[in-house]
Design a protein around this motif. Structure first.
Motif, PDB file in Angstrom:
ATOM      1  N   ASP A 153      -0.012  -4.048 -19.758  1.00  0.00           N
ATOM      2  CA  ASP A 153      -1.112  -3.435 -19.004  1.00  0.00           C
ATOM      3  C   ASP A 153      -2.385  -4.270 -19.084  1.00  0.00           C
ATOM      4  O   ASP A 153      -3.493  -3.733 -19.217  1.00  0.00           O
ATOM      5  N   GLY A 154      -2.228  -5.586 -19.049  1.00  0.00           N
ATOM      6  CA  GLY A 154      -3.372  -6.496 -19.038  1.00  0.00           C
ATOM      7  C   GLY A 154      -3.977  -6.800 -20.392  1.00  0.00           C
ATOM      8  O   GLY A 154      -4.928  -7.576 -20.486  1.00  0.00           O
ATOM      9  N   ALA A 155      -3.450  -6.212 -21.469  1.00  0.00           N
ATOM     10  CA  ALA A 155      -4.007  -6.446 -22.810  1.00  0.00           C
ATOM     11  C   ALA A 155      -2.978  -7.172 -23.678  1.00  0.00           C
ATOM     12  O   ALA A 155      -1.780  -6.882 -23.611  1.00  0.00           O
ATOM     13  N   TRP A 156      -3.465  -8.094 -24.503  1.00  0.00           N
ATOM     14  CA  TRP A 156      -2.608  -8.824 -25.435  1.00  0.00           C
ATOM     15  C   TRP A 156      -2.449  -8.037 -26.728  1.00  0.00           C
ATOM     16  O   TRP A 156      -3.390  -7.399 -27.201  1.00  0.00           O
ATOM     17  N   TYR A 157      -1.224  -8.104 -27.316  1.00  0.00           N
ATOM     18  CA  TYR A 157      -0.919  -7.443 -28.575  1.00  0.00           C
ATOM     19  C   TYR A 157      -0.108  -8.382 -29.462  1.00  0.00           C
ATOM     20  O   TYR A 157       0.723  -9.149 -28.973  1.00  0.00           O
ATOM     21  N   ARG A 161     -11.519  -7.591 -23.179  1.00  0.00           N
ATOM     22  CA  ARG A 161     -10.145  -7.852 -23.626  1.00  0.00           C
ATOM     23  C   ARG A 161      -9.973  -9.338 -23.918  1.00  0.00           C
ATOM     24  O   ARG A 161     -10.619 -10.171 -23.285  1.00  0.00           O
ATOM     25  N   ALA A 162      -9.094  -9.633 -24.839  1.00  0.00           N
ATOM     26  CA  ALA A 162      -8.735 -11.029 -25.094  1.00  0.00           C
ATOM     27  C   ALA A 162      -8.031 -11.560 -23.850  1.00  0.00           C
ATOM     28  O   ALA A 162      -7.095 -10.936 -23.349  1.00  0.00           O
ATOM     29  N   GLU A 163      -8.490 -12.702 -23.357  1.00  0.00           N
ATOM     30  CA  GLU A 163      -7.907 -13.263 -22.140  1.00  0.00           C
ATOM     31  C   GLU A 163      -6.612 -14.015 -22.401  1.00  0.00           C
ATOM     32  O   GLU A 163      -5.800 -14.186 -21.497  1.00  0.00           O
ATOM     33  N   ALA A 219      -9.302  -1.378 -38.567  1.00  0.00           N
ATOM     34  CA  ALA A 219      -8.784  -0.520 -37.491  1.00  0.00           C
ATOM     35  C   ALA A 219      -8.379  -1.359 -36.282  1.00  0.00           C
ATOM     36  O   ALA A 219      -7.349  -1.094 -35.652  1.00  0.00           O
ATOM     37  N   PHE A 220      -9.159  -2.399 -35.965  1.00  0.00           N
ATOM     38  CA  PHE A 220      -8.819  -3.271 -34.836  1.00  0.00           C
ATOM     39  C   PHE A 220      -7.468  -3.941 -35.050  1.00  0.00           C
ATOM     40  O   PHE A 220      -6.708  -4.124 -34.094  1.00  0.00           O
ATOM     41  N   LEU A 221      -7.167  -4.301 -36.281  1.00  0.00           N
ATOM     42  CA  LEU A 221      -5.882  -4.952 -36.565  1.00  0.00           C
ATOM     43  C   LEU A 221      -4.723  -4.034 -36.190  1.00  0.00           C
ATOM     44  O   LEU A 221      -3.733  -4.479 -35.619  1.00  0.00           O
ATOM     45  N   GLY A 222      -4.845  -2.754 -36.487  1.00  0.00           N
ATOM     46  CA  GLY A 222      -3.806  -1.802 -36.105  1.00  0.00           C
ATOM     47  C   GLY A 222      -3.748  -1.585 -34.603  1.00  0.00           C
ATOM     48  O   GLY A 222      -2.671  -1.515 -34.008  1.00  0.00           O
ATOM     49  N   GLU A 223      -4.912  -1.513 -33.970  1.00  0.00           N
ATOM     50  CA  GLU A 223      -4.982  -1.283 -32.527  1.00  0.00           C
ATOM     51  C   GLU A 223      -4.423  -2.457 -31.730  1.00  0.00           C
ATOM     52  O   GLU A 223      -3.967  -2.272 -30.600  1.00  0.00           O
ATOM     53  N   SER A 224      -4.462  -3.658 -32.294  1.00  0.00           N
ATOM     54  CA  SER A 224      -4.022  -4.848 -31.555  1.00  0.00           C
ATOM     55  C   SER A 224      -2.553  -5.183 -31.803  1.00  0.00           C
ATOM     56  O   SER A 224      -2.099  -6.280 -31.475  1.00  0.00           O
ATOM     57  N   LEU A 225      -1.801  -4.238 -32.348  1.00  0.00           N
ATOM     58  CA  LEU A 225      -0.366  -4.412 -32.575  1.00  0.00           C
ATOM     59  C   LEU A 225       0.442  -3.765 -31.458  1.00  0.00           C
ATOM     60  O   LEU A 225       0.013  -2.757 -30.882  1.00  0.00           O
ATOM     61  N   ASP A 248      -1.898 -16.116 -17.111  1.00  0.00           N
ATOM     62  CA  ASP A 248      -0.819 -15.738 -16.194  1.00  0.00           C
ATOM     63  C   ASP A 248       0.495 -15.448 -16.913  1.00  0.00           C
ATOM     64  O   ASP A 248       1.521 -15.261 -16.264  1.00  0.00           O
ATOM     65  N   ASP A 249       0.481 -15.416 -18.228  1.00  0.00           N
ATOM     66  CA  ASP A 249       1.704 -15.199 -19.011  1.00  0.00           C
ATOM     67  C   ASP A 249       1.777 -13.770 -19.526  1.00  0.00           C
ATOM     68  O   ASP A 249       0.760 -13.085 -19.638  1.00  0.00           O
ATOM     69  N   ASP A 250       3.001 -13.339 -19.863  1.00  0.00           N
ATOM     70  CA  ASP A 250       3.192 -12.026 -20.472  1.00  0.00           C
ATOM     71  C   ASP A 250       3.598 -12.126 -21.938  1.00  0.00           C
ATOM     72  O   ASP A 250       3.757 -11.107 -22.614  1.00  0.00           O
ATOM     73  N   ALA A 251       3.804 -13.354 -22.417  1.00  0.00           N
ATOM     74  CA  ALA A 251       4.174 -13.591 -23.816  1.00  0.00           C
ATOM     75  C   ALA A 251       3.594 -14.928 -24.250  1.00  0.00           C
ATOM     76  O   ALA A 251       3.319 -15.791 -23.410  1.00  0.00           O
TER      77      ALA A 251
END
Length: 164
Positions: free
Chosen positions: A121-125, A25-27, A46-52, A88-91
């Motif tokens: 859930d721990g993943a960046w979007y 995952r992207a940290e 496909a990754f571009l759509g999944e990372s939205l 440690d951020d959410d945004a």
């Protein structure tokens, strides 16, 4: 091993490929931004759509995104600044400039954006962008009229060629 298109100075296989393939995952928000740019370069749409985020995914067109990516020669990514978006951020917000050349016209372009990111859930979007104020552009040459010959040398009228 080639350097990663994101400009990190790290080999692609040890950098964005791991994020794009889902191995890691992207940290940070910036790491996701870099991997999204790399996905355009490597034609991993496909990754571009999944990372939205879900809200952004509603308007995503894989076909349109693929068309833009394929019709562009990607020249480089510059990260202007990143605010928050750390472990440690959410945004977070990442201002970047993605440079590319349109294959059809050969014209170089710069896509400048202040991108917003959310972590869930721990993943960046990717969560959209901040509208930036335009800036005044002073024209150094006279404006090309629609019915004048196109400056690209095609012999067509500007409106039927590059002004289209």
């Amino acid at each position: 091993m080639d350097g990663c298109p994101c400009g990190s100075g790290i080999a692609y296989e040890a950098c964005c490929e791991l994020i794009i393939e889902g191995t890691r995952r992207a940290e940070t928000a910036e790491a996701l931004m870099r991997s999204r740019y790399t996905a355009y370069v490597k034609d991993r749409i496909a990754f571009l759509g999944e990372s939205l985020t879900d809200e952004q995914r509603v308007d995503f067109s894989e076909e349109d995104t693929n068309r833009w990516a394929e019709n562009s020669e990607w020249l480089g990514l510059e990260i202007v600044r990143a605010e928050e978006g750390g472990a440690d951020d959410d945004a977070g917000e990442v201002e970047f400039i993605a440079r590319f050349r349109e294959k059809k016209s050969g014209e170089e372009q710069a896509h400048h954006e202040r991108a917003l990111f959310k972590r869930s859930d721990g993943a960046w979007y990717y969560d959209g962008f901040v509208t930036t104020k335009g800036h005044t552009v002073r024209r150094e040459t006279p404006k090309i009229g629609r019915n004048e010959p196109c400056p690209c040398g095609s012999g067509k009228k500007y409106k039927k060629c590059c002004g289209n």
